[in-house]
Design an enzyme around this catalytic site. Sequence first.
Site, PDB file in Angstrom:
ATOM      1  N   CYS A   2       0.842  -1.204   0.000  1.00  0.00           N
ATOM      2  CA  CYS A   2       0.000   0.000   0.000  1.00  0.00           C
ATOM      3  C   CYS A   2       0.876   1.253   0.000  1.00  0.00           C
ATOM      4  O   CYS A   2       1.991   1.249   0.505  1.00  0.00           O
ATOM      5  CB  CYS A   2      -0.865   0.043   1.247  1.00  0.00           C
ATOM      6  SG  CYS A   2      -1.926  -1.375   1.422  1.00  0.00           S
ATOM      7  N   ARG A  27       4.846   0.609  -6.574  1.00  0.00           N
ATOM      8  CA  ARG A  27       4.738  -0.351  -5.472  1.00  0.00           C
ATOM      9  C   ARG A  27       3.692  -1.427  -5.759  1.00  0.00           C
ATOM     10  O   ARG A  27       3.622  -2.426  -5.050  1.00  0.00           O
ATOM     11  CB  ARG A  27       4.357   0.381  -4.173  1.00  0.00           C
ATOM     12  CG  ARG A  27       5.402   1.385  -3.727  1.00  0.00           C
ATOM     13  CD  ARG A  27       4.803   2.393  -2.772  1.00  0.00           C
ATOM     14  NE  ARG A  27       4.542   1.837  -1.465  1.00  0.00           N
ATOM     15  CZ  ARG A  27       5.365   1.940  -0.420  1.00  0.00           C
ATOM     16  NH1 ARG A  27       6.511   2.577  -0.543  1.00  0.00           N
ATOM     17  NH2 ARG A  27       5.044   1.426   0.736  1.00  0.00           N
ATOM     18  N   TRP A  75      -3.019  -2.478  -1.701  1.00  0.00           N
ATOM     19  CA  TRP A  75      -2.609  -3.829  -2.124  1.00  0.00           C
ATOM     20  C   TRP A  75      -3.336  -4.734  -1.130  1.00  0.00           C
ATOM     21  O   TRP A  75      -2.968  -4.798   0.037  1.00  0.00           O
ATOM     22  CB  TRP A  75      -1.086  -3.930  -2.010  1.00  0.00           C
ATOM     23  CG  TRP A  75      -0.487  -5.282  -2.162  1.00  0.00           C
ATOM     24  CD1 TRP A  75      -0.175  -6.162  -1.167  1.00  0.00           C
ATOM     25  CD2 TRP A  75      -0.091  -5.914  -3.379  1.00  0.00           C
ATOM     26  NE1 TRP A  75       0.387  -7.292  -1.699  1.00  0.00           N
ATOM     27  CE2 TRP A  75       0.450  -7.179  -3.052  1.00  0.00           C
ATOM     28  CE3 TRP A  75      -0.150  -5.547  -4.727  1.00  0.00           C
ATOM     29  CZ2 TRP A  75       0.932  -8.067  -4.001  1.00  0.00           C
ATOM     30  CZ3 TRP A  75       0.345  -6.442  -5.671  1.00  0.00           C
ATOM     31  CH2 TRP A  75       0.878  -7.678  -5.307  1.00  0.00           C
ATOM     32  N   ASN A 101      -1.541   1.600   6.028  1.00  0.00           N
ATOM     33  CA  ASN A 101      -0.672   0.582   5.453  1.00  0.00           C
ATOM     34  C   ASN A 101      -0.246  -0.316   6.612  1.00  0.00           C
ATOM     35  O   ASN A 101       0.202   0.184   7.637  1.00  0.00           O
ATOM     36  CB  ASN A 101       0.539   1.298   4.814  1.00  0.00           C
ATOM     37  CG  ASN A 101       1.541   0.337   4.226  1.00  0.00           C
ATOM     38  OD1 ASN A 101       1.282  -0.866   4.159  1.00  0.00           O
ATOM     39  ND2 ASN A 101       2.660   0.870   3.784  1.00  0.00           N
ATOM     40  N   GLY A 102      -0.425  -1.629   6.488  1.00  0.00           N
ATOM     41  CA  GLY A 102      -0.050  -2.541   7.581  1.00  0.00           C
ATOM     42  C   GLY A 102      -1.192  -3.501   7.867  1.00  0.00           C
ATOM     43  O   GLY A 102      -2.135  -3.616   7.082  1.00  0.00           O
ATOM     44  N   GLU A 478      18.500 -23.190  -4.320  1.00  0.00           N
ATOM     45  CA  GLU A 478      18.077 -21.816  -4.580  1.00  0.00           C
ATOM     46  C   GLU A 478      19.265 -20.938  -5.007  1.00  0.00           C
ATOM     47  O   GLU A 478      19.123 -20.060  -5.848  1.00  0.00           O
ATOM     48  CB  GLU A 478      17.364 -21.251  -3.342  1.00  0.00           C
ATOM     49  CG  GLU A 478      16.847 -19.842  -3.458  1.00  0.00           C
ATOM     50  CD  GLU A 478      15.857 -19.598  -4.612  1.00  0.00           C
ATOM     51  OE1 GLU A 478      15.424 -20.551  -5.273  1.00  0.00           O
ATOM     52  OE2 GLU A 478      15.558 -18.419  -4.853  1.00  0.00           O
ATOM     53  N   LYS A 482      19.342 -18.812  -8.486  1.00  0.00           N
ATOM     54  CA  LYS A 482      19.503 -17.346  -8.494  1.00  0.00           C
ATOM     55  C   LYS A 482      20.659 -16.964  -9.398  1.00  0.00           C
ATOM     56  O   LYS A 482      20.549 -16.040 -10.184  1.00  0.00           O
ATOM     57  CB  LYS A 482      19.790 -16.803  -7.081  1.00  0.00           C
ATOM     58  CG  LYS A 482      18.622 -16.642  -6.163  1.00  0.00           C
ATOM     59  CD  LYS A 482      17.695 -15.489  -6.466  1.00  0.00           C
ATOM     60  CE  LYS A 482      16.543 -15.889  -7.299  1.00  0.00           C
ATOM     61  NZ  LYS A 482      15.464 -16.618  -6.762  1.00  0.00           N
ATOM     62  N   GLU A 485      19.892 -17.617 -13.256  1.00  0.00           N
ATOM     63  CA  GLU A 485      18.820 -16.875 -13.922  1.00  0.00           C
ATOM     64  C   GLU A 485      19.148 -15.398 -14.133  1.00  0.00           C
ATOM     65  O   GLU A 485      18.621 -14.795 -15.055  1.00  0.00           O
ATOM     66  CB  GLU A 485      17.489 -17.029 -13.181  1.00  0.00           C
ATOM     67  CG  GLU A 485      17.435 -16.362 -11.836  1.00  0.00           C
ATOM     68  CD  GLU A 485      16.088 -16.536 -11.150  1.00  0.00           C
ATOM     69  OE1 GLU A 485      15.078 -16.709 -11.830  1.00  0.00           O
ATOM     70  OE2 GLU A 485      16.064 -16.480  -9.911  1.00  0.00           O
ATOM     71  N   HIS A 501      28.808 -39.595  -7.415  1.00  0.00           N
ATOM     72  CA  HIS A 501      28.065 -40.452  -8.348  1.00  0.00           C
ATOM     73  C   HIS A 501      28.040 -39.858  -9.757  1.00  0.00           C
ATOM     74  O   HIS A 501      27.192 -40.207 -10.567  1.00  0.00           O
ATOM     75  CB  HIS A 501      26.644 -40.689  -7.831  1.00  0.00           C
ATOM     76  CG  HIS A 501      26.645 -41.365  -6.491  1.00  0.00           C
ATOM     77  ND1 HIS A 501      26.987 -42.684  -6.327  1.00  0.00           N
ATOM     78  CD2 HIS A 501      26.408 -40.871  -5.250  1.00  0.00           C
ATOM     79  CE1 HIS A 501      26.942 -42.996  -5.041  1.00  0.00           C
ATOM     80  NE2 HIS A 501      26.604 -41.903  -4.363  1.00  0.00           N
ATOM     81  N   LYS A 600       7.881 -12.442 -14.756  1.00  0.00           N
ATOM     82  CA  LYS A 600       7.581 -12.469 -13.319  1.00  0.00           C
ATOM     83  C   LYS A 600       6.461 -13.456 -13.018  1.00  0.00           C
ATOM     84  O   LYS A 600       6.428 -14.069 -11.962  1.00  0.00           O
ATOM     85  CB  LYS A 600       7.190 -11.052 -12.869  1.00  0.00           C
ATOM     86  CG  LYS A 600       6.990 -10.917 -11.379  1.00  0.00           C
ATOM     87  CD  LYS A 600       8.320 -10.960 -10.640  1.00  0.00           C
ATOM     88  CE  LYS A 600       8.185 -11.078  -9.146  1.00  0.00           C
ATOM     89  NZ  LYS A 600       9.366 -11.694  -8.545  1.00  0.00           N
TER      90      LYS A 600
HETATM   91  C1  F6R Z   1      13.068 -17.549  -9.576  1.00  0.00           C
HETATM   92  C2  F6R Z   1      11.683 -17.282  -9.912  1.00  0.00           C
HETATM   93  C3  F6R Z   1      10.895 -18.372 -10.542  1.00  0.00           C
HETATM   94  C4  F6R Z   1       9.569 -18.511  -9.799  1.00  0.00           C
HETATM   95  C5  F6R Z   1       8.667 -19.527 -10.506  1.00  0.00           C
HETATM   96  C6  F6R Z   1       7.374 -19.755  -9.762  1.00  0.00           C
HETATM   97  O1  F6R Z   1      13.676 -16.417  -9.049  1.00  0.00           O
HETATM   98  O2  F6R Z   1      11.186 -16.220  -9.687  1.00  0.00           O
HETATM   99  O3  F6R Z   1      11.577 -19.582 -10.525  1.00  0.00           O
HETATM  100  O4  F6R Z   1       9.828 -18.895  -8.482  1.00  0.00           O
HETATM  101  O5  F6R Z   1       8.382 -19.074 -11.809  1.00  0.00           O
HETATM  102  O6  F6R Z   1       6.656 -18.583  -9.622  1.00  0.00           O
HETATM  103  P1  F6R Z   1       5.519 -18.417  -8.566  1.00  0.00           P
HETATM  104  O7  F6R Z   1       6.127 -18.462  -7.204  1.00  0.00           O
HETATM  105  O8  F6R Z   1       4.916 -17.099  -8.880  1.00  0.00           O
HETATM  106  O9  F6R Z   1       4.561 -19.546  -8.784  1.00  0.00           O
END
Ligand code: F6R
Length: 605
Positions: A2, A27, A75, A101-102, A478, A482, A485, A501, A600
């Site tokens: 928010c 935001r 939001w 907000n909160g 992870e 990171k 990508e 292995h 995203k």
């Molecule tokens: C990695 C990333 C993607 C998402 C994946 C699932 O940084 O952002 O691997 O984690 O596309 O996305 P959600 O969580 O939105 O289902």
Amino acid sequence: MCGIVGFVGKNFKVKDVVDSLKRLEYRGYDSAGIAYIRNGELHVFKSVGKIDELRNLLGENLESDLNSGIAHTRWATHGAPNDMNAHPHTDCTGKVAIVHNGIIENFRELKALLEGLGHVFKSDTDTEVIAHLIEEEYRGNLLEAVLKAVRRLDGAYAIGVVHSDHPDVVVAARRGSPLVIGIGSDFSLLASDITPMLRYTKKFIFLEDGDIALLKGDEVQIFRTDGESVRRATREIDWSESAAEKGGYKHFMIKEIMEGPQTLVSAMTGRMKDGIVSIPELEELKLSNVSRINVVACGTSYHAAVFFKYFVEQHTDIDISVEVASEFRYRRPHVDNKTLTLAISQSGETADTLESIRLAKRLGSEIMSITNVVGSTITRESDISIMMNSGPEIGVAATKTYVAQLAILTLLGLQLVKEKGSWSGRHKRILDNLIRMPELFENVLSLNDQIRDLATKYKDFNHFMYIGRSYGYVTALEGALKLKEISYIHAESYPAGELKHGPIALLDPQFPVFAVVPSDSLYLKMKSNLIECKARNARIVALGTGDNEELKNLTDDFISVPRVVDELYPLIMAPVIQLFAYHVADLKGYDPDKPRNLAKSVTVE
Ligand code: F6R
């Protein structure tokens, strides 16, 4: 997340407030609204959708002068995104308007109490209780009424309040959510961050938790919740608006990593009661009857799911399976009406995860989801949904939402333990460590410079092998994702025991190892793996704990995070792997916010 703006003094027009609100669009939001006082009358306009829809609704009122005004981008957290739940919210008399907000944790209790006193509520939000509380406490002095109202609130808030009997005043208060005041020559402003105020002033006061401010013209008085007056320093900030959106950081990704402590607070707020985990969203579900859980997710969310599997297996007798959603949806999964299916997805829109829950539902399973977007398809199609409350994540790579997922999954795991009646001292320690996590995160985030130096040293390698065991393997998974990508470096992740292995054949001085080696129950096993890697002349970056001389001697580079219970290493180590990937990408000249070929929200197969 928010956004709030507030205006008082000078000759402002309604359109000035709306234009400033637009500066908070980055935001993310689902509805917007404004309340302003003109000639002693309160006017409120609000609308679901974009600020341009609010503009259309305001029409010629945009040109009106105002004495004071507050506006908000929402939001959604409590209640669907619609006109009724959009802010500002008003009291019964129509004189008080508030933006917030909160999250108000005790809003249900307060609402019941206020309804008992005859107050009539118009929305499903937690925010509306604050407007009615102010009405209830009002005896002619707005500041006093706000002071008394906020003392009754549990949870987090940043609020802006106007009252038609006090046309030239805005009252603001904060606890747990940011709020900044801008000081002009004959006016003062209020906002969630400095971005919308930069076109009017460069002088700012950053309110602290527990502060309440009275804004009148260019006069700002600040008090503590007990009524004591305090002085706060005024700071001059000369950022551009685009730098301000990123909180002064170069990219959203690093800003979002740095938001880790606040993300943790938001994820945990309202989910603990009297020092015990208590997730209100789960009230409908008899967790003690759950004997089988099926988790579906993709990418980073899948890694959070792997963490949950390890946790649930370790601490309960529940049968748990974790599946990459794109595989799950095309198999013949053993899911039935005795299985609880959990979907983890920050966007709530990932096509494979969505289809997986549809399949599980057809097989009779109850669906629970953890997402960051209220009203997203996965949320709507779930029987129970738990919100991450992280605010929008703008960088494409998941960072703060991964942190929120791990925190919520830890709480969920602990709640299962509690409902199954096997709570012990160990679980209390996990919860205690989790509660301290925002503070411990500050410590880890302060390693930023050291991690950038490390990234400088390793950025030109073409390959990386991430290894770990148990909870350390989650971090390896992870960490590799990171790095690959956003920096386009080939990175593999393996359980350290799997190295011999096959993958160990890859190692040589040009193929470094990123080893996740906390001082946990598998430390000695990891040490043997590191000796094997060294025997292949591989360089090793070790992510460990404490002041581990042995690891320092065995490896080329060592980064250390504070010691916590084993279960929480994925959480406390998350900022390190995220910052490492961020700096490598940035140093290589890539834009970490917009990695090539990625979106995203992955709404197609
Ligand atoms: C990695 C990333 C993607 C998402 C994946 C699932 O940084 O952002 O691997 O984690 O596309 O996305 P959600 O969580 O939105 O289902």
